[in-house]
Every structure is written in structure tokens, then in C-alpha cells.
Write a protein that holds these residues in place. Sequence first.
Motif, PDB file in Angstrom:
ATOM      1  N   GLU A 154       0.826  -1.207   0.000  1.00 58.92           N
ATOM      2  CA  GLU A 154       0.000   0.000   0.000  1.00 58.92           C
ATOM      3  C   GLU A 154       0.864   1.262   0.000  1.00 58.92           C
ATOM      4  O   GLU A 154       0.436   2.322  -0.460  1.00 58.92           O
ATOM      5  N   PRO A 158      -0.544   2.903  -3.395  1.00 62.70           N
ATOM      6  CA  PRO A 158      -1.798   3.000  -2.643  1.00 62.70           C
ATOM      7  C   PRO A 158      -3.008   2.756  -3.533  1.00 62.70           C
ATOM      8  O   PRO A 158      -3.043   3.192  -4.686  1.00 62.70           O
ATOM      9  N   SER A 159      -3.994   2.060  -3.004  1.00 62.57           N
ATOM     10  CA  SER A 159      -5.229   1.822  -3.733  1.00 62.57           C
ATOM     11  C   SER A 159      -5.974   3.136  -3.921  1.00 62.57           C
ATOM     12  O   SER A 159      -5.929   4.021  -3.070  1.00 62.57           O
ATOM     13  N   ARG A 160      -6.681   3.256  -5.026  1.00 61.25           N
ATOM     14  CA  ARG A 160      -7.419   4.487  -5.322  1.00 61.25           C
ATOM     15  C   ARG A 160      -8.824   4.468  -4.741  1.00 61.25           C
ATOM     16  O   ARG A 160      -9.480   5.496  -4.679  1.00 61.25           O
ATOM     17  N   GLY A 163     -10.608   3.796   0.444  1.00 64.74           N
ATOM     18  CA  GLY A 163      -9.712   4.349   1.449  1.00 64.74           C
ATOM     19  C   GLY A 163     -10.332   4.469   2.825  1.00 64.74           C
ATOM     20  O   GLY A 163      -9.676   4.215   3.831  1.00 64.74           O
ATOM     21  N   ARG A 166     -10.449   1.016   4.469  1.00 61.18           N
ATOM     22  CA  ARG A 166      -9.113   0.576   4.870  1.00 61.18           C
ATOM     23  C   ARG A 166      -8.627   1.341   6.095  1.00 61.18           C
ATOM     24  O   ARG A 166      -7.961   0.789   6.957  1.00 61.18           O
ATOM     25  N   MET A 167      -8.952   2.636   6.171  1.00 59.51           N
ATOM     26  CA  MET A 167      -8.532   3.431   7.323  1.00 59.51           C
ATOM     27  C   MET A 167      -9.209   2.947   8.600  1.00 59.51           C
ATOM     28  O   MET A 167      -8.550   2.762   9.635  1.00 59.51           O
ATOM     29  N   GLU A 220     -10.976  -1.757  -5.633  1.00 61.82           N
ATOM     30  CA  GLU A 220     -10.410  -1.095  -6.803  1.00 61.82           C
ATOM     31  C   GLU A 220     -10.709  -1.852  -8.086  1.00 61.82           C
ATOM     32  O   GLU A 220     -11.167  -1.281  -9.080  1.00 61.82           O
TER      33      GLU A 220
END
Length: 226
Positions: A154, A158-160, A163, A166-167, A220
Motif C-alpha cells: 500500500e 496506494p489503492s485508489r 480508502g 481501509r482506514m 479497486e
Amino acid sequence: MDPTSPADVRQGRFVAASDCECIHDGPVTQPVNTMTSLAYVVAGLALARRSRRVGGDRPYAGPVAGALVLNGLGSVAYHGPGGRAGKWLHDTGLVALTATLAVAGVARVLGWEHRRAHLADAVLVAAGAAALAVRPGSELAIVAPLGVVAVGHELVRPSRHGGGRRMVGGVLLAVGAVVQARSRTGQPWCQPEGPFHGHGLWHVLSAAGLYLVADGALAERALDAG
């Protein structure tokens, strides 16, 4: 009962003595830790169900969901009956989960085709399971580098999408890790006979965190394919 010195430990049997909850006789040595282990199974099934409902190209959803379920069953085996087989299944579940997440990350960064990624995942899990059968207790040496790869991809790319999920998942994992560390046998939050069992809370928090992280990372491809 002192969780650090049960008869099973003195006799060389594998039991979860470091996870604070009192170890009882019978097929379920740690009831709370055993029951909360099912959180991983629920997370795996929920991830598989969501992936089918969302659709799109999610080639790693099945392996990640399966690894979560295996991790839960292994944890049930370890905190339930325990023994060498339970310890092996528990540690193999950890290897399967970290290996699958690591391979999915590497495949995403390097652009591997699905078949190659799935083959690499299967080889890693099989090799880890074989190593654990020969050297019980060596799971950290296998899981640690895989975990670094699983998280590190990541930072590289980083994935677009996903988010927010994931956070939140990362926060749950971080909080769970603190609770786990402070609640191990001999640590300040350890209450072997009390209603609060930090390791059980770690099971629930980490299962929820892994579900959110995995779902966010898988989003994604689903969105790009749509």
C-alpha cells in the motif's frame, strides 16, 4: 486455575497459555477465546457474500475469504481442544491469511495474471504448512515477512478506492493489537477468571479490521471493471 501452568502445559501439550484466559479440562479449554474465534469465520463468509453481491473483477476475494475462514477454524481448534493438531491448524491459518494478502498485494503492484497469483499463494501456504508441521512454533518467522509485504504494498502503490474502509480497518487492527499486547498472560489487563478477555476482543476487532481492509483493497478492481 493458573493459565501459565496447567497440567497440559507441564505435559508438553500445546495450549494457549499465553492468551490469559484460564485453561479448563475438556474439549474447550478456553470458552471465550474459542467462541470469539468464530468472528474470523463470519468475516470470511461476509466478504465472500459481499463480493458476489458487488460483482466486478475480484479475483482475490475467494482466496482472502477462504483464508479468513481457515484462520477462524484454526483459532477455534487451538483455543478449543488444543494439542499439536490444533496448534498446527491455528498457525497454518495465520500463514494462509498473511500469504494471501501479501500475494494479492504483490500481484496488484506487479500486474500478475490471476493464475500466477493463485499458484504463488497456494505454494506459499503449502510450504508454510509443511514447515509448521516440522517446526511447530515457527509461525512468527513465516508470518512476519509476509505481513510486511501485505502492508508495504500500500505504501508502494496506494489503492485508489476503498480508502475509508481501509482506514477504519487499520484503526481497528491497531486498537486490537494494543489490547492484545496488554492482555497477554502476565500483562496488566490480563484477568484469567474475569469477564473481560483481551485476546477474545482482539479476535473480534482484528476480524472486523481485516474484513474492512480486504474489502477496501478489493474494491479497486471491482470499480475499475464496472
